[in-house]
Design a protein around this motif. Structure first.
Motif, PDB file in Angstrom:
ATOM      1  N   ARG A 199       0.833  -1.214   0.000  1.00  0.00           N
ATOM      2  CA  ARG A 199       0.000   0.000   0.000  1.00  0.00           C
ATOM      3  C   ARG A 199       0.862   1.256   0.000  1.00  0.00           C
ATOM      4  O   ARG A 199       0.585   2.221  -0.713  1.00  0.00           O
ATOM      5  CB  ARG A 199      -0.929   0.000   1.217  1.00  0.00           C
ATOM      6  N   ARG A 200       1.925   1.228   0.792  1.00  0.00           N
ATOM      7  CA  ARG A 200       2.783   2.412   0.913  1.00  0.00           C
ATOM      8  C   ARG A 200       3.570   2.678  -0.361  1.00  0.00           C
ATOM      9  O   ARG A 200       3.733   3.826  -0.779  1.00  0.00           O
ATOM     10  CB  ARG A 200       3.749   2.231   2.086  1.00  0.00           C
ATOM     11  N   SER A 201       4.040   1.628  -0.997  1.00  0.00           N
ATOM     12  CA  SER A 201       4.904   1.799  -2.168  1.00  0.00           C
ATOM     13  C   SER A 201       4.139   1.784  -3.486  1.00  0.00           C
ATOM     14  O   SER A 201       4.682   2.161  -4.518  1.00  0.00           O
ATOM     15  CB  SER A 201       5.947   0.678  -2.206  1.00  0.00           C
ATOM     16  N   GLN A 202       2.871   1.332  -3.440  1.00  0.00           N
ATOM     17  CA  GLN A 202       2.048   1.204  -4.642  1.00  0.00           C
ATOM     18  C   GLN A 202       2.724   0.314  -5.696  1.00  0.00           C
ATOM     19  O   GLN A 202       2.628   0.560  -6.892  1.00  0.00           O
ATOM     20  CB  GLN A 202       1.728   2.583  -5.230  1.00  0.00           C
ATOM     21  N   ILE A 203       3.389  -0.691  -5.204  1.00  0.00           N
ATOM     22  CA  ILE A 203       4.034  -1.679  -6.073  1.00  0.00           C
ATOM     23  C   ILE A 203       3.016  -2.743  -6.471  1.00  0.00           C
ATOM     24  O   ILE A 203       2.194  -3.176  -5.659  1.00  0.00           O
ATOM     25  CB  ILE A 203       5.217  -2.346  -5.349  1.00  0.00           C
ATOM     26  N   THR A 204       3.056  -3.160  -7.714  1.00  0.00           N
ATOM     27  CA  THR A 204       2.267  -4.303  -8.156  1.00  0.00           C
ATOM     28  C   THR A 204       3.222  -5.429  -8.554  1.00  0.00           C
ATOM     29  O   THR A 204       4.331  -5.174  -9.034  1.00  0.00           O
ATOM     30  CB  THR A 204       1.365  -3.943  -9.351  1.00  0.00           C
ATOM     31  N   LEU A 205       2.779  -6.640  -8.339  1.00  0.00           N
ATOM     32  CA  LEU A 205       3.607  -7.804  -8.627  1.00  0.00           C
ATOM     33  C   LEU A 205       2.919  -8.674  -9.674  1.00  0.00           C
ATOM     34  O   LEU A 205       1.695  -8.806  -9.675  1.00  0.00           O
ATOM     35  CB  LEU A 205       3.831  -8.626  -7.354  1.00  0.00           C
ATOM     36  N   ARG A 206       3.720  -9.257 -10.548  1.00  0.00           N
ATOM     37  CA  ARG A 206       3.154 -10.157 -11.554  1.00  0.00           C
ATOM     38  C   ARG A 206       4.136 -11.285 -11.839  1.00  0.00           C
ATOM     39  O   ARG A 206       5.351 -11.154 -11.635  1.00  0.00           O
ATOM     40  CB  ARG A 206       2.823  -9.408 -12.839  1.00  0.00           C
ATOM     41  N   ASN A 207       3.593 -12.378 -12.344  1.00  0.00           N
ATOM     42  CA  ASN A 207       4.434 -13.497 -12.768  1.00  0.00           C
ATOM     43  C   ASN A 207       5.064 -13.199 -14.121  1.00  0.00           C
ATOM     44  O   ASN A 207       4.490 -12.482 -14.943  1.00  0.00           O
ATOM     45  CB  ASN A 207       3.610 -14.777 -12.887  1.00  0.00           C
ATOM     46  N   VAL A 208       6.242 -13.745 -14.355  1.00  0.00           N
ATOM     47  CA  VAL A 208       6.821 -13.727 -15.688  1.00  0.00           C
ATOM     48  C   VAL A 208       5.896 -14.535 -16.603  1.00  0.00           C
ATOM     49  O   VAL A 208       5.478 -15.641 -16.256  1.00  0.00           O
ATOM     50  CB  VAL A 208       8.236 -14.340 -15.676  1.00  0.00           C
ATOM     51  N   GLU A 262       6.467  -3.997 -10.357  1.00  0.00           N
ATOM     52  CA  GLU A 262       6.296  -2.808 -11.184  1.00  0.00           C
ATOM     53  C   GLU A 262       5.774  -1.651 -10.343  1.00  0.00           C
ATOM     54  O   GLU A 262       5.038  -1.837  -9.371  1.00  0.00           O
ATOM     55  CB  GLU A 262       5.318  -3.088 -12.333  1.00  0.00           C
ATOM     56  N   ALA A 263       6.176  -0.454 -10.717  1.00  0.00           N
ATOM     57  CA  ALA A 263       5.679   0.787 -10.117  1.00  0.00           C
ATOM     58  C   ALA A 263       5.176   1.666 -11.254  1.00  0.00           C
ATOM     59  O   ALA A 263       5.927   1.933 -12.196  1.00  0.00           O
ATOM     60  CB  ALA A 263       6.783   1.494  -9.341  1.00  0.00           C
ATOM     61  N   ALA A 264       3.907   2.069 -11.177  1.00  0.00           N
ATOM     62  CA  ALA A 264       3.286   2.858 -12.248  1.00  0.00           C
ATOM     63  C   ALA A 264       3.450   2.178 -13.612  1.00  0.00           C
ATOM     64  O   ALA A 264       3.679   2.828 -14.631  1.00  0.00           O
ATOM     65  CB  ALA A 264       3.859   4.265 -12.281  1.00  0.00           C
ATOM     66  N   GLY A 265       3.363   0.856 -13.598  1.00  0.00           N
ATOM     67  CA  GLY A 265       3.455   0.093 -14.837  1.00  0.00           C
ATOM     68  C   GLY A 265       4.854  -0.141 -15.356  1.00  0.00           C
ATOM     69  O   GLY A 265       5.029  -0.773 -16.406  1.00  0.00           O
ATOM     70  N   LYS A 266       5.876   0.329 -14.639  1.00  0.00           N
ATOM     71  CA  LYS A 266       7.267   0.179 -15.077  1.00  0.00           C
ATOM     72  C   LYS A 266       7.988  -0.840 -14.195  1.00  0.00           C
ATOM     73  O   LYS A 266       7.916  -0.749 -12.961  1.00  0.00           O
ATOM     74  CB  LYS A 266       8.010   1.516 -15.010  1.00  0.00           C
ATOM     75  N   PRO A 267       8.677  -1.805 -14.786  1.00  0.00           N
ATOM     76  CA  PRO A 267       9.404  -2.801 -13.980  1.00  0.00           C
ATOM     77  C   PRO A 267      10.493  -2.148 -13.134  1.00  0.00           C
ATOM     78  O   PRO A 267      11.254  -1.307 -13.625  1.00  0.00           O
ATOM     79  CB  PRO A 267      10.016  -3.723 -15.037  1.00  0.00           C
ATOM     80  N   VAL A 268      10.563  -2.558 -11.855  1.00  0.00           N
ATOM     81  CA  VAL A 268      11.566  -1.989 -10.949  1.00  0.00           C
ATOM     82  C   VAL A 268      12.373  -3.060 -10.205  1.00  0.00           C
ATOM     83  O   VAL A 268      13.382  -2.747  -9.573  1.00  0.00           O
ATOM     84  CB  VAL A 268      10.919  -1.033  -9.924  1.00  0.00           C
ATOM     85  N   ALA A 269      11.936  -4.322 -10.272  1.00  0.00           N
ATOM     86  CA  ALA A 269      12.639  -5.376  -9.546  1.00  0.00           C
ATOM     87  C   ALA A 269      12.169  -6.732 -10.074  1.00  0.00           C
ATOM     88  O   ALA A 269      11.112  -6.834 -10.706  1.00  0.00           O
ATOM     89  CB  ALA A 269      12.373  -5.285  -8.045  1.00  0.00           C
ATOM     90  N   PHE A 270      12.966  -7.769  -9.790  1.00  0.00           N
ATOM     91  CA  PHE A 270      12.547  -9.118 -10.161  1.00  0.00           C
ATOM     92  C   PHE A 270      13.167 -10.141  -9.227  1.00  0.00           C
ATOM     93  O   PHE A 270      14.193  -9.884  -8.574  1.00  0.00           O
ATOM     94  CB  PHE A 270      12.895  -9.435 -11.622  1.00  0.00           C
ATOM     95  N   ALA A 271      12.514 -11.299  -9.158  1.00  0.00           N
ATOM     96  CA  ALA A 271      13.015 -12.426  -8.380  1.00  0.00           C
ATOM     97  C   ALA A 271      12.851 -13.682  -9.209  1.00  0.00           C
ATOM     98  O   ALA A 271      11.788 -13.910  -9.793  1.00  0.00           O
ATOM     99  CB  ALA A 271      12.261 -12.561  -7.063  1.00  0.00           C
TER     100      ALA A 271
END
Length: 377
Positions: A199-208, A262-271
């Protein structure tokens, strides 16, 4: 008349090895009777050592050697001078890896051979064990625990450390592996923390998206370029090398274990995590043909352990909790897919930014590996 208690050993002869599969299979003779040993799947791994197939060789000079005492193979070693490593770090380091030795004298001979080979090619420092690059298997296990290694992690007799020290090598850096299971991770607490962070970072996560794997590799490559800095020992991979490794990873990938933030639709990290293929390699004895592939696939279906290979966050989003969000997602999605144990490895011993969040989740450091060094000047 009884033989003397000690006898002078015959000299060690060191030979060049040019066939990758033969070089890999030489390891087997050093672990006969070791219940924790996992043999190499030579058919699947040999391309990594083949200059015709691995783009790594475009920027590195490599040698593979075996040690013999008469008709007996008593050791092996690889050596490497990587131009990209020197350019990235501004130093001149030679690496030795794929290290095996039957005794201290052979270990000494192999280290001296590696030192001479690297010195002749301009290196001022020798480091290892590193199998060509820190992007591959590296380190010598030095903790007192037992158990087989997870995929792409080292396994070795305990005396190897003493033998390398006797050959003039000292600690350069320790690497650690952390372990977590469904039983010791506090799911409710971690879930609350993850919800707050999201909620604080507004990060969304998705699968490859495995159906768009090539396009997703471009996303991962772009992140890779933006994420990795001059961490100790890190060696950047050119795009073709990165894609070659990704395509190899795809053969064993599980869609529930590969995630992008992703943040605002832009990738920012991956695992990226993968099932522990060592369980399958052990089941088939490292031999896929003629019928080992069936044993391999059946055992792979039964493995309940995963290894987190890579977790990276671009600089602007570090210390925002994105790493914990990704680990929470990997472990929860992995558990839903039937995996109940996770090794996060390897991590530099002083990388608290990575170790801290894992410990908060309930992971515990349980294995330690050492890379050694020796000045060549």
């Amino acid at each position: 008349m009884p033989a003397p208690a000690t006898e002078a050993r015959a000299a060690v002869a060191i030979r060049s090895e040019r066939e990758p599969r033969r070089f890999l299979d030489l390891q087997r003779r050093f672990y006969e009777g070791d219940p924790d040993y996992v043999p190499p799947v030579t058919f699947a791994e040999a391309w990594q050592l083949d200059p015709r197939k691995n783009p790594f060789f475009a920027h590195a000079e490599v040698g593979f050697f075996s040690a013999w005492r008469g008709a007996d193979c008593v050791g092996r070693v690889s050596v490497c001078r990587d131009r990209l490593h020197d350019e990235f770090h501004g130093d001149r380091v030679g690496f030795f890896g794929h290290f095996e030795a039957a005794d201290a004298a052979t270990a000494q001979a192999l280290v001296e051979h590696a030192a001479t080979w690297c010195r002749e090619r301009g290196a001022t420092e020798l480091r290892g064990p590193v199998d060509l690059s820190t992007n591959n298997r590296c380190g010598l296990r030095i903790d007192d625990g037992g158990g087989p290694p997870v995929m792409m992690m080292p396994h070795n007799p305990p005396q190897y450390g003493d033998w390398l020290a006797a050959a003039g090598l000292e600690k350069a850096k320790d690497l650690v592996a952390l372990w977590g299971t469904s039983g010791n991770l506090d799911r409710k607490r971690i879930g609350r923390i993850a919800d707050h962070l999201q909620r604080r970072s507004q990060i969304t996560l998705r699968n490859v998206d495995m159906a768009r794997f090539d396009a997703e590799c471009d996303v991962l490559w772009d992140l890779y370029e933006r994420i990795w800095e001059r961490n100790w020992g890190f060696v950047p991979m050119p795009r073709d090398e990165f894609l070659a490794q990704a395509k190899d990873l795809k053969k064993i990938a599980h869609p529930s274990l590969l995630h992008i933030a992703e943040a605002a639709g832009k990738p920012v990290a991956f695992a990226l995590a993968v099932p522990d293929t060592n369980v399958a390699a052990k089941a088939c004895g490292g031999r896929l043909f003629p019928f080992g592939w069936w044993k391999f696939l059946q055992a792979l279906k039964r493995t309940h352990t995963i290894r987190v290979l890579t977790l990276g966050v671009i600089p602007e989003f570090r210390r925002t909790g994105v790493d914990m969000l990704l680990m929470h997602r990997v472990t929860t999605h992995g558990e839903a897919a039937g995996f109940n144990a996770c090794e996060a490895s390897w991590i530099l011993e002083d990388n608290r930014d990575m170790i801290g969040p894992l410990e908060t989740m309930g992971f515990k450091t349980y294995r330690r590996y050492r890379i050694y060094r020796r000045t060549l000047a």
